[in-house]
Design a protein around this motif. Structure first.
Motif, mmCIF file in Angstrom:
data_model
loop_
_atom_site.group_PDB
_atom_site.id
_atom_site.type_symbol
_atom_site.label_atom_id
_atom_site.label_comp_id
_atom_site.label_asym_id
_atom_site.label_seq_id
_atom_site.Cartn_x
_atom_site.Cartn_y
_atom_site.Cartn_z
ATOM 1 N N LYS A 1 0.403 -1.525 -0.292
ATOM 2 C CA LYS A 1 0.377 -0.253 -0.026
ATOM 3 C C LYS A 1 0.991 1.276 0.072
ATOM 4 N N ALA A 2 1.860 1.517 0.553
ATOM 5 C CA ALA A 2 3.032 2.520 1.058
ATOM 6 C C ALA A 2 3.669 2.970 -0.410
ATOM 7 N N ALA A 3 3.675 1.381 -1.054
ATOM 8 C CA ALA A 3 5.045 1.468 -2.119
ATOM 9 C C ALA A 3 4.166 1.995 -3.305
ATOM 10 N N ASN A 4 2.781 2.145 -3.396
ATOM 11 C CA ASN A 4 1.519 2.657 -3.738
ATOM 12 C C ASN A 4 1.857 4.048 -3.998
ATOM 13 N N GLU A 5 1.258 4.084 -2.585
ATOM 14 C CA GLU A 5 0.507 5.443 -2.682
ATOM 15 C C GLU A 5 2.348 6.556 -2.114
ATOM 16 N N ARG A 6 3.544 6.397 -1.736
ATOM 17 C CA ARG A 6 4.076 7.417 -1.138
ATOM 18 C C ARG A 6 5.369 6.166 -1.211
ATOM 19 N N PRO A 7 5.575 6.091 -2.600
ATOM 20 C CA PRO A 7 7.496 5.204 -3.257
ATOM 21 C C PRO A 7 7.983 5.631 -2.775
ATOM 22 N N ASP A 8 8.158 7.105 -2.785
ATOM 23 C CA ASP A 8 10.079 7.477 -2.877
ATOM 24 C C ASP A 8 10.055 8.055 -0.727
ATOM 25 N N LEU A 9 8.796 7.805 0.301
ATOM 26 C CA LEU A 9 9.739 8.069 1.426
ATOM 27 C C LEU A 9 10.261 6.735 1.722
ATOM 28 N N PRO A 10 11.081 7.264 3.046
ATOM 29 C CA PRO A 10 12.199 6.126 3.456
ATOM 30 C C PRO A 10 11.103 5.237 4.156
ATOM 31 N N ALA A 11 11.434 4.247 3.954
ATOM 32 C CA ALA A 11 10.591 2.984 4.581
ATOM 33 C C ALA A 11 11.340 2.211 5.770
ATOM 34 N N GLU B 1 11.670 0.458 -2.521
ATOM 35 C CA GLU B 1 12.504 -0.599 -2.539
ATOM 36 C C GLU B 1 12.432 -1.398 -2.165
ATOM 37 N N PHE B 2 11.823 -1.058 -0.990
ATOM 38 C CA PHE B 2 11.200 -2.528 0.163
ATOM 39 C C PHE B 2 10.298 -3.635 -0.904
ATOM 40 N N PHE B 3 9.700 -2.838 -1.153
ATOM 41 C CA PHE B 3 7.964 -4.145 -1.569
ATOM 42 C C PHE B 3 8.990 -4.532 -3.072
ATOM 43 N N GLU B 4 9.210 -4.476 -3.670
ATOM 44 C CA GLU B 4 10.416 -5.044 -5.097
ATOM 45 C C GLU B 4 11.668 -5.990 -4.231
ATOM 46 N N PRO C 1 3.709 8.658 15.778
ATOM 47 C CA PRO C 1 4.068 9.154 13.845
ATOM 48 C C PRO C 1 2.568 9.288 13.030
ATOM 49 N N ARG C 2 2.854 10.263 11.564
ATOM 50 C CA ARG C 2 2.387 10.096 10.629
ATOM 51 C C ARG C 2 3.066 10.038 9.799
ATOM 52 N N GLN C 3 4.120 9.847 8.915
ATOM 53 C CA GLN C 3 4.858 9.510 7.756
ATOM 54 C C GLN C 3 6.137 10.379 8.169
ATOM 55 N N GLY C 4 6.161 9.729 10.407
ATOM 56 C CA GLY C 4 7.638 10.423 11.380
ATOM 57 C C GLY C 4 8.995 9.401 10.534
ATOM 58 N N THR C 5 8.777 9.024 11.870
ATOM 59 C CA THR C 5 10.421 8.386 12.219
ATOM 60 C C THR C 5 10.143 7.952 13.457
ATOM 61 N N ALA C 6 10.836 6.689 13.481
ATOM 62 C CA ALA C 6 10.875 5.944 14.799
ATOM 63 C C ALA C 6 11.341 5.215 14.608
ATOM 64 N N VAL C 7 12.483 5.372 16.359
ATOM 65 C CA VAL C 7 13.987 4.667 16.167
ATOM 66 C C VAL C 7 13.211 3.669 17.366
ATOM 67 N N ILE C 8 13.780 2.128 16.715
ATOM 68 C CA ILE C 8 13.054 0.914 17.292
ATOM 69 C C ILE C 8 14.039 0.145 17.396
ATOM 70 N N ALA C 9 13.937 0.187 19.300
ATOM 71 C CA ALA C 9 15.561 -0.172 19.772
ATOM 72 C C ALA C 9 14.667 -1.352 20.795
ATOM 73 N N SER C 10 13.758 -1.648 20.204
ATOM 74 C CA SER C 10 12.926 -3.457 21.116
ATOM 75 C C SER C 10 12.917 -4.805 19.904
ATOM 76 N N PRO C 11 13.845 -5.609 20.085
ATOM 77 C CA PRO C 11 13.691 -6.515 18.691
ATOM 78 C C PRO C 11 12.439 -6.603 17.920
ATOM 79 N N LEU C 12 12.263 -6.722 17.048
ATOM 80 C CA LEU C 12 11.281 -6.783 15.939
ATOM 81 C C LEU C 12 10.472 -8.251 15.833
#
Length: 537
Positions: free
Chosen positions: A46-56, A68-71, A232-243
């Motif tokens: 969905k994000a690749a279709n709507e906002r492809p150039d945003l950093p993922a 790039e992530f989707f591909e 955040p919306r189209q913002g940045t999150a630092v994830i320091a807890s394991p995925l």
């Protein structure tokens, strides 16, 4: 879940920005994809279709946009579809937080295969047992875990999800990038009839981790996580807890629905977290309480080196938040803490917002939309009195499917046991008093070690603390405190006992006080109590 609760959750998702009710065409397509490949892969598309150039996502090797992530996810899915695996085989991934783990999650989902996310803290023997129990026949792993992987059966296919620059790769071992190099990135892959789902392991603090499967994830799951938390919306999150654990996984998934930029940290250190927040002007940090303690231990001079004024939200879960740590952190970084209580099984049970933590440090707050929390006594009868302790049970719109070994948590009136004891105050705020299995009876008195831990954690000369029960010939059981002291600590056991006696009842004073260099904690920050010595000192 009632129809009214369902509608309330959908409205909250619209208000937060997770869905747009004004674009039903996009909503229908996203829901259809979610039903076949699960939320993470559907949200990336969905994000690749709507906002492809945003950093993922960003890791130490750079940044991927959503396109790039989707591909790359699509290419991995094509490769996995060509692998000859037996029926009901599971894909496994043993990786730290980086692009390889994120790719494994989304690529297996697009291929319609089940993914088991393995804990990086597993011993080699535990890994082998879990691989067998979960029927893992294809493994992606980081090179640092090569020794543990070498002991697995030869018929398990294996690829490197990450290879350190100095790693001498054995002949014939390929990376995931090499596996997918010849695969199409943009050619659509036929969607599976149903999602493969994923398996998240429990923390395993009392034994071998259990597998908690999620085959069908409710579209309302994001509302449960985000309802009381400022994402955040189209913002940045630092994830320091394991995925690979529910906290990091859930926060990352909600972030995908908001087209956020996830900064993944393969190696966690306190100053590195502050540097990432400052560099990326992060709105959110996802962490565990022990990380907050280490950040504060850097001292004001080091903390002041980094501009963290962009930080609005610290999503905190995984272990208990000592009240004193809560106060000290918010005094330093502002009112940003969101203390989340839940488990792999029940997901998010309650959330304490910053203003609630200011009034009542240490509370875990109130349930989010569609979630209900109740207390029951040992006789399985409801407890409704303010301040009365009881066993915590949760009813949620994200149902638990039962463990992969066939076991299940106790359920009463549709509410599932969490294994914790707690109470409500007059404002309806929930507090955790301790684990059911941590309580000891000393001289006929019920004692929960968490209360003593919180008191000792407030001392300036205590870096970390754990309190457990051990056998006692006179009292049946007694408390033993393990303390990680600061460099300037007097390390006086009697002074510690006197301090506890001044603040709590006599029977809560630990008879044993042991000073240690560190405490055994798993990658999610939870204390592994079974590794603390219980025999004669």
């Amino acid at each position: 879940m009632s129809t009214l609760e369902h509608l309330h959750a959908v409205l909250r998702m619209h208000q937060i920005g997770i869905v747009n009710l004004l674009r039903p065409d996009r909503l229908v397509k996203a829901a259809a994809n979610n039903a076949k490949i699960g939320p993470q892969a559907a949200l990336i598309e969905k994000a690749a279709n709507e906002r492809p150039d945003l950093p993922a996502l960003t890791d130490e090797r750079g940044t991927w946009t959503y396109r790039e992530f989707f591909e790359r996810s699509n290419a991995l899915a094509h490769a996995l579809r060509k692998v000859d695996l037996p029926p009901k085989a599971v894909i496994g991934v043993l990786a730290r937080d980086h692009r390889g783990l994120a790719l494994a999650i989304t690529g297996t989902a697009r291929a319609g295969m089940r993914l088991a996310m393995l804990n990086t803290g597993l011993a080699a023997s535990q890994l082998a047992e879990l691989i067998k129990r979960e029927n893992v026949r294809f493994l992606m792993y980081d090179s640092e875990f090569a020794d543990a992987v070498d002991g697995l059966p030869d018929d398990i296919l294996r690829y490197l999800s990450w290879a350190d620059d100095d790693y001498e790769r054995p002949e014939g071992v390929l990376t995931v990038d090499e596996l997918t190099a010849a695969e199409p990135t943009t050619v659509p892959l036929p969607l599976p009839e149903k999602p493969g789902g994923f398996i998240i392991l429990t923390s395993g603090t009392t034994g071998l981790p259990k597998g908690a499967p999620r085959t069908k994830v409710s579209p309302l799951a994001s509302a449960v996580i985000a309802d009381r938390i400022d994402f955040p919306r189209q913002g940045t999150a630092v994830i320091a807890s394991p995925l690979f654990h529910a906290t990091g996984f859930g926060a990352w998934t909600v972030g995908l629905s908001l087209a956020n930029h996830a900064v993944l940290l393969r190696r966690i250190d306190a100053e590195g977290i502050l540097a990432a927040i400052a560099e990326h002007r992060a709105h959110m940090l996802v962490a565990v309480p022990t990380m907050l303690n280490r950040i504060l231990a850097l001292g004001p001079d080091v903390i002041a080196k980094y501009d963290t004024s962009s930080l609005k939200t610290v999503f905190l879960a995984g272990s208990a938040l000592p009240p004193d740590l809560c106060v000290r952190f918010q005094n330093t970084f502002g009112d940003v803490l969101y203390n989340v209580y839940g488990s792999t099984e029940v997901a998010v049970a309650s959330v304490a917002q910053p203003q609630e933590l200011r009034r009542s440090p240490g509370t875990v707050g109130k349930p989010p939309v569609t979630v209900h929390v109740a207390l029951y006594g040992d006789d399985d009868k409801p407890i409704t009195e303010v301040g009365a302790k009881g066993r915590i049970f949760v009813r949620t719109g994200i149902p638990f499917e039962g463990y992969t070994d066939g076991q299940h948590k106790q359920v009463i009136d549709g509410y599932m046991a969490t294994g914790d004891q707690g109470h409500f105050d007059a404002e309806g705020l929930l507090y955790i008093d301790g684990r059911d299995d941590d309580m000891i009876i000393s001289g006929g008195e019920n004692v929960y070690p968490l209360e003593v831990e919180n008191l000792l954690a407030a001392r300036e000369d205590v870096m970390d603390v754990a309190v457990i029960g051990v056998d006692d010939p006179d009292f049946g059981a007694r408390l033993r405190a393990f303390i990680v002291p600061t460099d300037d600590s007097a390390r006086d056991p009697q002074e510690i006992r006197d301090y506890v006696r001044a603040g709590l009842a006599r029977f809560k004073v630990p008879r044993d006080v042991v000073f240690v260099d560190d405490l055994p904690r798993n990658p999610t920050g939870k204390l592994i109590r079974r590794e603390l010595p219980t025999g004669p000192l």
